[in-house]
Scaffold this active site. Sequence first.
Site, PDB file in Angstrom:
ATOM      1  N   SER A  63      32.321  36.228  45.028  1.00  0.00           N
ATOM      2  CA  SER A  63      33.366  35.505  44.321  1.00  0.00           C
ATOM      3  C   SER A  63      34.751  35.963  44.744  1.00  0.00           C
ATOM      4  O   SER A  63      34.901  37.002  45.384  1.00  0.00           O
ATOM      5  CB  SER A  63      33.230  35.743  42.823  1.00  0.00           C
ATOM      6  OG  SER A  63      33.677  37.045  42.514  1.00  0.00           O
ATOM      7  N   VAL A  65      38.412  36.544  42.607  1.00  0.00           N
ATOM      8  CA  VAL A  65      38.921  36.568  41.238  1.00  0.00           C
ATOM      9  C   VAL A  65      40.443  36.464  41.282  1.00  0.00           C
ATOM     10  O   VAL A  65      41.102  37.174  42.050  1.00  0.00           O
ATOM     11  CB  VAL A  65      38.460  37.840  40.485  1.00  0.00           C
ATOM     12  CG1 VAL A  65      38.984  37.842  39.060  1.00  0.00           C
ATOM     13  CG2 VAL A  65      36.932  37.928  40.485  1.00  0.00           C
ATOM     14  N   ASP A 170      23.848  45.998  39.133  1.00  0.00           N
ATOM     15  CA  ASP A 170      24.913  46.308  40.091  1.00  0.00           C
ATOM     16  C   ASP A 170      25.957  47.220  39.454  1.00  0.00           C
ATOM     17  O   ASP A 170      27.163  46.975  39.544  1.00  0.00           O
ATOM     18  CB  ASP A 170      25.544  45.007  40.611  1.00  0.00           C
ATOM     19  CG  ASP A 170      26.284  45.210  41.935  1.00  0.00           C
ATOM     20  OD1 ASP A 170      26.100  46.267  42.578  1.00  0.00           O
ATOM     21  OD2 ASP A 170      27.057  44.324  42.321  1.00  0.00           O
TER      22      ASP A 170
HETATM   23  P1  ADP Z   1      31.701  39.871  42.289  1.00  0.00           P
HETATM   24  O1  ADP Z   1      30.434  39.305  41.727  1.00  0.00           O
HETATM   25  O2  ADP Z   1      32.221  39.041  43.404  1.00  0.00           O
HETATM   26  O3  ADP Z   1      31.604  41.328  42.619  1.00  0.00           O
HETATM   27  P2  ADP Z   1      33.214  40.618  39.914  1.00  0.00           P
HETATM   28  O4  ADP Z   1      32.896  39.939  38.647  1.00  0.00           O
HETATM   29  O5  ADP Z   1      32.677  42.002  40.073  1.00  0.00           O
HETATM   30  O6  ADP Z   1      32.796  39.702  41.141  1.00  0.00           O
HETATM   31  O7  ADP Z   1      34.794  40.660  40.102  1.00  0.00           O
HETATM   32  C1  ADP Z   1      35.373  41.210  41.275  1.00  0.00           C
HETATM   33  C2  ADP Z   1      36.584  42.054  40.915  1.00  0.00           C
HETATM   34  O8  ADP Z   1      37.552  41.261  40.220  1.00  0.00           O
HETATM   35  C3  ADP Z   1      36.280  43.222  39.979  1.00  0.00           C
HETATM   36  O9  ADP Z   1      35.854  44.346  40.679  1.00  0.00           O
HETATM   37  C4  ADP Z   1      37.635  43.420  39.301  1.00  0.00           C
HETATM   38  O10 ADP Z   1      38.484  44.181  40.123  1.00  0.00           O
HETATM   39  C5  ADP Z   1      38.188  42.014  39.220  1.00  0.00           C
HETATM   40  N1  ADP Z   1      37.884  41.447  37.889  1.00  0.00           N
HETATM   41  C6  ADP Z   1      36.758  40.820  37.505  1.00  0.00           C
HETATM   42  N2  ADP Z   1      36.815  40.441  36.220  1.00  0.00           N
HETATM   43  C7  ADP Z   1      38.019  40.860  35.756  1.00  0.00           C
HETATM   44  C8  ADP Z   1      38.696  40.778  34.487  1.00  0.00           C
HETATM   45  N3  ADP Z   1      38.137  40.176  33.438  1.00  0.00           N
HETATM   46  N4  ADP Z   1      39.925  41.330  34.389  1.00  0.00           N
HETATM   47  C9  ADP Z   1      40.489  41.914  35.447  1.00  0.00           C
HETATM   48  N5  ADP Z   1      39.924  42.014  36.657  1.00  0.00           N
HETATM   49  C10 ADP Z   1      38.703  41.496  36.823  1.00  0.00           C
HETATM   50 MG    MG Z   2      31.421  42.985  41.396  1.00  0.00          MG
END
Ligand code: ADP
Ligand code: MG
Length: 513
Positions: A63, A65, A170
């Site tokens: 993803s 973000v 994970d």
């Molecule tokens: P992926 O499945 O691609 O690893 P994540 O859900 O782990 O995606 O999100 C990737 C990064 O985005 C996280 O490591 C964090 O740094 C940032 N992130 C994700 N969700 C949030 C949130 N709710 N608030 C702030 N940063 C976020």
């Molecule tokens: Mg992640």
Amino acid sequence: MELSPLCTDSISTEGCVIKQDRGQRKSKVSRDVETEIENLNKAIPQLAKVFRIIDKIGEGTFSSVFLGEAQMHDGRREMFALKHLIPTSHPTRIAAELQCLTVAGGEESVMGATYCFRKEDHVVIVMPYMEHQAIVDIIGSLTFEEVRLYIYHLMKALKHVHQFGIIHRDIKPNNFLFNRKSKMYALVDFGLAQGTADTQIELLKVDLSGLRKQPRPVFGERNLNSCTPAAATTKPAAIKAETLIQLVKSSKTEDPANRKYTAAGRGPLPVRTQSSTQKPQRAVQQGHTCNCYQTDRVCNICMSRKQQVAPRAGTPGFRAPEVLTKCPNQGTAIDVWSAGVILLSLLSGRYPFFKASDDLIALTQIMTIRGSRETIQAAKAFGKSVACSRDLPRQDLRTLCETLRGRRPSPDEVTPLPEANKDSSTACHHNIQDATPTHRPSVQHGAGESPLSSTLPEEPRDSETDCKVEVDERGWDRVPDEAYHLLDRLLDLNPATRITAAQALQHPLFKDL
Ligand code: ADP
Ligand code: MG
Ligand code: ZN
């Protein structure tokens, strides 16, 4: 513009403060990111009606973000994290991720979801934004108390999701966000989650193992090693391992472990794993007797075996032994192991602690810390036969962590192996040592550089020159035995006896919390 929240209970935006001046931030956004934001707005036009997308804040394997600002009904502006999933993600997988966030999230340091947008194959999950620091950036300055609280909240989050029958799969610092100032924590990323047999998450009852998302080929998560000059110049073992993996990938039916080991007859890779039931099965099915069982070779019969299938999603350095050996019955204990690796990393000041390009190297690295005999014995308990060409003694965790922190001189037992790359004729041992993350004594910050091999974690970034005084202020001179006891229990090689998150919360290390 009216929005219908998916689950209003899970909205928790307290403490989501943006300190940065937005105009300033905007000017720092690169052209590439601007293009990405434009494309996202085009892909889901509804998004632009609600959010002003300001910047890209994260990029995982599956993803991107973004940070988005929305004007609320009462006139307030609020910040959200917008997770744009790669369009190749399977719809059930996406729905399962969303369900974890909405059902289990929003409390107990677990991130919740606020909205979800979809147009065609583009999906954006909207979450409250939590400002956070990357562990890799602050590991050198963390106090012991910060580490203790971080692990405590991680255990709370794990206990909570495990109660719902969610295996996160994970667990790593990038997925457990930490705001140092406000002392807030949030477990994110249910993109690889699976259900236990009695899971309460409906969509995790579906067998998701075949719906693995296609990882993006180029983007990995940040790690220190890949950008060190040492990593760029001293890579023979890593390259060898990669070459072997390519060989394996060209063949569809073989067990990579076996194939690799065959190559190891002429070269490296000291470890192999087998299912304990392999020998009799083989003998019955093929009318042959397998003649390699528990030896360090692979016979032709085993060469023709189909690859054993078991879930192994996650990040190699954080995978539990039962995941690395493809044990089919995996439970919530795999998350507890990963939390143990995080604690090991934080206590030793090394991130990442284990860095492996494949599962057998990862298993070897675990053996160098937890002992090869102990690993072999634990694997037997969960039905796997592990062979290692060399006896690796179990290390005392306090000695190991204090040595890596530079708090004690490197004793011999922490550095039993010769220097990397000196003797390439003894391929097998050479490989063990290259796969060993921590055997290199790491010296005091700033003191004489050790020629770190590519698999060694880098020294924490620490600008302090007089580190003794600093370190004492952070409490590293009085780490209680309880911390190492808990670490030992989290890193129990046997998932059946490994401490659970709920039990860990009762551990003496947390008695005052
Ligand atoms: P992926 O499945 O691609 O690893 P994540 O859900 O782990 O995606 O999100 C990737 C990064 O985005 C996280 O490591 C964090 O740094 C940032 N992130 C994700 N969700 C949030 C949130 N709710 N608030 C702030 N940063 C976020
Ligand atoms: Mg992640
Ligand atoms: Zn065999």
